[in-house]
Scaffold this motif. Structure first.
Motif, PDB file in Angstrom:
ATOM      1  N   UNK A   4      23.212  17.219  24.288  1.00 16.71           N
ATOM      2  CA  UNK A   4      23.520  18.606  24.634  1.00 16.71           C
ATOM      3  C   UNK A   4      22.395  19.252  25.426  1.00 16.71           C
ATOM      4  N   UNK A   5      21.164  18.748  25.252  1.00 11.51           N
ATOM      5  CA  UNK A   5      20.054  19.374  25.951  1.00 11.51           C
ATOM      6  C   UNK A   5      20.137  19.170  27.460  1.00 11.51           C
ATOM      7  N   UNK A   6      20.930  18.214  27.914  1.00  8.47           N
ATOM      8  CA  UNK A   6      21.044  17.982  29.354  1.00  8.47           C
ATOM      9  C   UNK A   6      22.267  18.637  29.974  1.00  8.47           C
ATOM     10  N   UNK A   7      22.975  19.435  29.199  1.00  8.93           N
ATOM     11  CA  UNK A   7      24.188  20.061  29.726  1.00  8.93           C
ATOM     12  C   UNK A   7      23.886  21.390  30.406  1.00  8.93           C
ATOM     13  N   UNK A   8      24.684  21.711  31.397  1.00 10.76           N
ATOM     14  CA  UNK A   8      24.655  23.022  32.035  1.00 10.76           C
ATOM     15  C   UNK A   8      25.873  23.792  31.520  1.00 10.76           C
ATOM     16  N   UNK A   9      25.669  25.070  31.202  1.00 13.61           N
ATOM     17  CA  UNK A   9      26.720  25.842  30.551  1.00 13.61           C
ATOM     18  C   UNK A   9      27.343  26.838  31.513  1.00 13.61           C
ATOM     19  N   UNK A  10      28.655  27.025  31.346  1.00 11.99           N
ATOM     20  CA  UNK A  10      29.401  27.875  32.283  1.00 11.99           C
ATOM     21  C   UNK A  10      30.392  28.759  31.523  1.00 11.99           C
ATOM     22  N   UNK A  11      30.522  29.967  32.075  1.00 11.83           N
ATOM     23  CA  UNK A  11      31.530  30.907  31.587  1.00 11.83           C
ATOM     24  C   UNK A  11      32.724  30.836  32.522  1.00 11.83           C
ATOM     25  N   UNK A  12      33.917  30.626  31.965  1.00 10.78           N
ATOM     26  CA  UNK A  12      35.140  30.501  32.760  1.00 10.78           C
ATOM     27  C   UNK A  12      36.028  31.701  32.455  1.00 10.78           C
ATOM     28  N   UNK A 222      42.343  38.655  26.470  1.00  9.12           N
ATOM     29  CA  UNK A 222      42.050  40.085  26.504  1.00  9.12           C
ATOM     30  C   UNK A 222      40.849  40.347  27.416  1.00  9.12           C
ATOM     31  N   UNK A 223      40.754  41.547  27.981  1.00 10.02           N
ATOM     32  CA  UNK A 223      39.663  41.846  28.916  1.00 10.02           C
ATOM     33  C   UNK A 223      38.288  41.568  28.314  1.00 10.02           C
ATOM     34  N   UNK A 224      37.423  40.938  29.104  1.00  8.02           N
ATOM     35  CA  UNK A 224      36.061  40.632  28.671  1.00  8.02           C
ATOM     36  C   UNK A 224      35.902  39.277  28.028  1.00  8.02           C
ATOM     37  N   UNK A 225      37.001  38.633  27.656  1.00  7.44           N
ATOM     38  CA  UNK A 225      36.919  37.320  26.994  1.00  7.44           C
ATOM     39  C   UNK A 225      37.021  36.199  28.019  1.00  7.44           C
ATOM     40  N   UNK A 249      40.360  30.359  37.368  1.00  8.92           N
ATOM     41  CA  UNK A 249      39.298  31.011  36.602  1.00  8.92           C
ATOM     42  C   UNK A 249      38.068  31.147  37.491  1.00  8.92           C
ATOM     43  N   UNK A 250      37.249  32.144  37.176  1.00  7.42           N
ATOM     44  CA  UNK A 250      35.957  32.332  37.839  1.00  7.42           C
ATOM     45  C   UNK A 250      34.891  31.599  37.032  1.00  7.42           C
ATOM     46  N   UNK A 251      34.129  30.714  37.675  1.00  9.04           N
ATOM     47  CA  UNK A 251      33.072  29.959  36.993  1.00  9.04           C
ATOM     48  C   UNK A 251      31.735  30.631  37.255  1.00  9.04           C
ATOM     49  N   UNK A 252      31.005  30.935  36.186  1.00  6.85           N
ATOM     50  CA  UNK A 252      29.687  31.568  36.321  1.00  6.85           C
ATOM     51  C   UNK A 252      28.682  30.764  35.503  1.00  6.85           C
TER      52      UNK A 252
END
Length: 387
Positions: A4-12, A222-225, A249-252
């Protein structure tokens, strides 16, 4: 938990509704419903993220992934609530005629009355001997914990189906007194939207006989999730298709490593003694019969004395698999049938007789070596140990 330490995290973050059809058999036609599965299977989100890599060759199969989880507007991470948690509060007496049990969901207007949260436990002694469960091996019925008669405690039902990741750490360390029903739990943050689906014949206003007409059940967060996922490659901010019918989806990118900090904390705390409880973080597979592709709530070989499984609290299985599309040589694409398997749902809890130094951190059994390697790379069946 590894790598897990080598993963990059994203909000979708969804830009519209999303469609994640479940694996139940479905034939288009008048009156047919195509239902949804939310959150989507790990492989669905993994493939959506992988599709943003223009130069990646799918035959490499060298990426690792974990998710999806849920994230709110403050970037707080939420996971599935352990299935054995219940809310306990004072007896309302004559103020209420409603009786609640361990299978009821706590009413939102009763949150302020919750005094504490506790776990369901494997039955002990003769108190529950009248329950004639046909349980194999050393498995025992899971029963409510002992209530305090002096405090006139009653069971108020289950907390919300989602739990903060920080609260899960307290749960796994056995610090149940730190859990707060009002703030550490949440209802499912999405609504369903019913949509008619029509496929018209080209050049006409008639519905295609083979495509027909059916109804789809879409998911609207729901909005914000948003969804949260980690993958072992870097992706710039972009949009990508997720699920069916071309919704995006928007990837951030994110800078935090939420699960890695949890893993390190649990490892430090449990290292001296080992764990007596295992929590299913992501969908897993439990072979119910030796040498057969039949899956259940727990692995059949966990009933052995060397492992000592004594209790399970779970939910209905998640059916995943079914029809997919494969690319033939020459660029042809055609339907392909994949094995449909019953996955153990996240939040399932396994209880063991004694503290166990786990050398198993995955709930994956009953699949061939190639499939197992793929599921391990996507962190299916990830277990978190606690006490």
């Amino acid at each position: 938990m590894t790598h897990l330490d080598g993963l990059h995290w994203y909000r979708l973050e969804p830009l519209d509704i999303l469609l994640f059809r479940d694996a139940r058999p479905f034939n288009p036609g008048d009156g047919s419903w195509a239902k949804s599965l939310c959150p989507p299977p790990p492989q669905t989100v993994f493939q959506a993220l992988r599709s943003t890599l223009p130069a990646y060759q799918t035959k490499n199969r060298d990426l690792t992934f974990i998710g999806p989880f849920l994230m709110d507007e403050t970037d707080t991470v939420w996971v599935t609530t352990p299935k054995d948690l219940i809310c306990i509060g004072p007896d309302p007496g004559k103020a209420s005629d409603k009786k609640t049990g361990v299978n009821d969901v706590l009413d939102h207007d009763q949150l302020s009355r919750v005094k504490r949260l506790d776990r369901m436990v494997p039955a002990q002694g003769d108190r529950w001997q009248w329950i004639h469960h046909p349980l194999p091996g050393s498995l025992r019925p899971i029963v409510p914990p002992q209530l305090n008669p002096k405090e006139k405690e009653v069971i108020m039902g289950r907390p919300g189906p989602l739990m903060k990741l920080s609260a899960l750490e307290s749960y796994l360390k056995g610090d149940l007194s730190k859990l707060r029903a009002q703030t550490d739990f949440h209802i499912l943050p999405w609504d369903t939207q019913i949509l008619p689906h029509n496929s018209l014949a080209q050049g006409s206003r008639q519905v295609l006989p083979e495509g027909g007409y059916f109804t789809e059940v879409a998911t609207r967060l729901k909005p914000g999730w948003a969804f949260l996922a980690g993958i072992s490659c870097q992706i710039t901010s972009s949009t990508t298709r997720l699920g069916g019918e071309g919704h995006h989806v928007q990837i951030s990118p994110l800078t935090d490593q939420p699960l890695e900090s949890l893993r390190q904390s649990l490892q430090r705390d449990l290292a001296p003694t080992g764990g007596t409880v295992a929590y299913v973080l992501t969908p897993g597979l439990a072979q119910a019969e030796s040498n057969a592709p039949i899956y259940g709530l727990y692995p059949q070989d966990w009933l052995s004395d060397s492992i000592g499984l004594i209790g399970v609290v779970g939910d209905r299985p998640l059916l995943m698999g079914g029809i997919s599309v494969i690319n033939r040589k020459g660029g042809e694409r055609e339907p392909a049938y994949l094995p449909q398997r019953a996955f153990v749902s996240p939040g399932t809890i396994y209880c063991f007789e004694k503290a166990y130094q786990p050398d198993v951190n995955r709930l994956l059994s009953g699949v061939n070596a190639v499939t197992k390697k793929t599921l391990e790379a996507l962190h299916y069946g990830q277990l978190l140990w606690g006490r």
